[in-house]
Scaffold this active site. Structure first.
Site, short mmCIF file in Angstrom:
data_model
loop_
_atom_site.label_atom_id
_atom_site.label_comp_id
_atom_site.label_asym_id
_atom_site.label_seq_id
_atom_site.Cartn_x
_atom_site.Cartn_y
_atom_site.Cartn_z
N ASP A 114 9.41 -4.14 6.17
CA ASP A 114 9.42 -4.89 5.03
C ASP A 114 9.81 -4.41 4.06
O ASP A 114 9.84 -3.19 3.57
CB ASP A 114 8.07 -5.46 4.55
CG ASP A 114 7.26 -6.39 5.85
OD1 ASP A 114 8.17 -6.69 6.56
OD2 ASP A 114 6.02 -6.35 5.86
N ASP B 210 4.65 -3.05 -4.97
CA ASP B 210 4.15 -2.40 -3.88
C ASP B 210 4.09 -0.77 -3.98
O ASP B 210 3.12 -0.41 -3.66
CB ASP B 210 5.05 -2.46 -2.65
CG ASP B 210 5.06 -4.13 -2.13
OD1 ASP B 210 3.96 -4.44 -1.82
OD2 ASP B 210 6.28 -4.40 -1.80
N GLU C 232 0.00 1.00 3.92
CA GLU C 232 1.14 0.44 4.43
C GLU C 232 2.17 0.69 3.96
O GLU C 232 3.40 0.81 4.77
CB GLU C 232 1.09 -1.23 4.10
CG GLU C 232 2.14 -1.93 4.70
CD GLU C 232 2.34 -3.48 4.05
OE1 GLU C 232 1.53 -3.90 3.08
OE2 GLU C 232 3.11 -4.12 4.58
N GLU C 233 2.28 1.31 2.75
CA GLU C 233 3.73 1.95 2.30
C GLU C 233 4.08 3.20 2.81
O GLU C 233 5.09 3.87 2.32
CB GLU C 233 3.47 1.75 0.66
CG GLU C 233 3.13 0.36 0.01
CD GLU C 233 3.96 -0.40 0.53
OE1 GLU C 233 5.27 -0.41 0.96
OE2 GLU C 233 3.66 -1.97 0.85
N ASP D 293 -3.70 -2.01 2.04
CA ASP D 293 -2.58 -2.76 1.83
C ASP D 293 -2.66 -2.70 0.59
O ASP D 293 -3.31 -3.53 -0.13
CB ASP D 293 -2.23 -4.00 2.68
CG ASP D 293 -1.19 -4.87 2.24
OD1 ASP D 293 -0.38 -4.28 1.38
OD2 ASP D 293 -0.86 -5.72 3.04
N LEU E 262 -0.75 -3.70 -2.04
CA LEU E 262 -0.33 -5.03 -2.62
C LEU E 262 0.17 -6.04 -1.55
O LEU E 262 1.21 -5.97 -1.00
CB LEU E 262 0.89 -4.95 -3.37
CG LEU E 262 1.17 -5.75 -4.71
CD1 LEU E 262 1.74 -6.92 -4.33
CD2 LEU E 262 -0.19 -5.94 -5.48
N ASP E 263 -0.87 -7.01 -1.15
CA ASP E 263 -0.51 -8.06 0.05
C ASP E 263 -0.02 -9.32 -0.76
O ASP E 263 -0.39 -9.56 -1.77
CB ASP E 263 -1.93 -8.17 0.67
CG ASP E 263 -1.82 -9.51 1.60
OD1 ASP E 263 -1.08 -9.10 2.63
OD2 ASP E 263 -2.29 -10.56 1.07
N GLU F 236 -4.92 -4.54 7.21
CA GLU F 236 -5.04 -5.99 6.95
C GLU F 236 -6.03 -6.79 7.93
O GLU F 236 -7.07 -7.26 7.38
CB GLU F 236 -3.65 -6.62 7.01
CG GLU F 236 -2.58 -6.40 6.05
CD GLU F 236 -1.26 -6.53 6.20
OE1 GLU F 236 -0.56 -7.28 5.06
OE2 GLU F 236 -0.90 -7.36 7.34
O1 F6P Z 1 1.35 -8.99 4.54
C1 F6P Z 1 2.13 -10.10 5.07
C2 F6P Z 1 1.83 -11.16 4.32
O2 F6P Z 1 2.61 -11.34 3.17
C3 F6P Z 1 0.70 -11.78 4.35
O3 F6P Z 1 0.02 -11.72 3.01
C4 F6P Z 1 0.99 -13.41 4.61
O4 F6P Z 1 -0.04 -14.04 5.34
C5 F6P Z 1 2.20 -13.27 5.48
O5 F6P Z 1 2.57 -12.00 5.32
C6 F6P Z 1 3.12 -14.25 5.39
O6 F6P Z 1 3.97 -14.27 6.47
P1 F6P Z 1 5.20 -15.38 6.51
O7 F6P Z 1 6.10 -15.13 5.46
O8 F6P Z 1 5.95 -15.18 7.72
O9 F6P Z 1 4.65 -16.72 6.06
#
Ligand code: F6P
Length: 317
Positions: free
Chosen positions: A59, A65, A88-89, A107, A109-110, A265
């Site tokens: 990503d 992040d 994650e990073e 994670d 920064l989610d 996560e």
């Molecule tokens: O960490 C990944 C994330 O950003 C989650 O926080 C979130 O639920 C998901 O991805 C969103 O995915 P998408 O962009 O496919 O909707």
């Protein structure tokens, strides 16, 4: 609000679990700083800037992040109890203190796609016994939690004896919200990224079609849909009023195990969910029973109100 602060709560936890208490205290300090950074008037556009490299999951890494990860690494390095930090990073674990009692996975920064959209984002963490090594099933967790940076800055935390909810006050302290965190067993609200529907497997399509059919369909009631796109924010809502969250495997390249990562996560979320009376599954088995093969492994994730997750599982996958 009650008179209980996170500081007092952690003093109680420290009597039996000093390493957990010290780790959560360090993470809460970072959350206070991050919350202030995110709220600064000049911050959002810059914090959402792509930093140019992809993280271990492929990503895009945003400036926030990286900042959050560095702040957590620094804070945990100051806690002698912490043997290692998994992020994650970062490609691999950072080894911190020989003889430390716990491993902290995070994670930092989610929801980073929401950084510059003024939508809730957060920090997820999992605390595991160091003796089990980096790849342990979620069942081994000593504690887990989510900080959410949104209209309120909040913390949901479990140390294995229920879920506690705290809200950051203007005094810089987290205060108990006085909320008995129990997830309703029934729900009529689902969360899924429906733009992926043409890639879903048949059981997922059938389940969602039956929800959409509402009172005229086999479920015999109408369903509502919500999708924030930040796991922490969709999760928080589900803790509050019930719901089911689905990020299933799908047929896109690289999504054969869904999108979300098991170690930092899905597992911490599953521990919280289970402690609040809900369920978390990959469609076949309980998330907490899955032994990771790799730090950044992905897993299909379905969690939320217990009866609805059970209903989804009956569709097969
Ligand atoms: O960490 C990944 C994330 O950003 C989650 O926080 C979130 O639920 C998901 O991805 C969103 O995915 P998408 O962009 O496919 O909707």
């Amino acid at each position: 609000m009650t008179a209980l602060t996170l500081t007092k709560f952690l003093t109680q936890i420290a009597a039996d679990q000093p390493a957990v208490a010290a780790s959560v205290r360090a993470l809460a300090g970072v959350a206070v700083e991050l919350s202030a950074t995110i709220a600064r008037p000049d911050s959002t556009a810059q914090l959402g800037a792509v930093r140019g490299s992809a993280n271990a999951d492929g990503d895009d890494q945003k400036k926030l992040d990286v900042l959050a990860d560095e702040m957590i690494a620094t804070a945990l390095a100051a806690v002698d109890h912490v043997a290692a930090y998994l992020s994650e990073e970062r490609d691999a674990a950072i080894q911190l203190h020989d003889g430390g009692d716990v491993i902290v996975a995070s994670d930092p920064l989610d929801g980073s796609s929401n950084i510059d959209t003024n939508v809730s984002i957060g920090t997820i963490f999992s605390i595991l016994p160091a003796s089990g090594g980096s790849l342990q099933p979620g069942r081994n967790q000593l504690a887990s939690g989510i900080f959410v940076y949104g209209p309120q800055t909040t913390l949901l935390v479990t140390c294995g004896d229920g879920v506690f909810a705290f809200q950051l006050g203007t005094d810089g302290q987290f205060h108990d919200m006085g909320w008995q965190v129990r997830m309703p067993a029934e729900t009529s609200e689902f969360a899924i990224n429906a733009s992926n529907s043409r890639h879903w497997a048949a059981p997922v399509s059938r389940y969602i079609a039956d929800c959409l059919a509402g009172s005229a369909g086999p479920r015999q009631r109408n369903f509502n849909m919500r999708w924030v796109g930040s796991l922490v924010a969709d999760g928080w809502r589900i803790f509050r009023r019930g719901g089911i969250f689905l990020y299933p495997a799908d047929a896109r390249d690289g999504y054969d195990n869904g999108r979300l990562r098991l170690v930092y996560e899905a597992s911490p979320m599953a521990f919280l969910v289970t402690q609040a009376g809900g369920r978390a599954s990959d469609g076949q088995q309980d998330i907490l029973d899955i032994v990771p093969d790799a730090l950044h492994q992905r897993v299909p994730l379905v969690f939320g109100s217990a009866n609805e997750v059970d209903e989804f599982v009956k569709y097969g996958s």
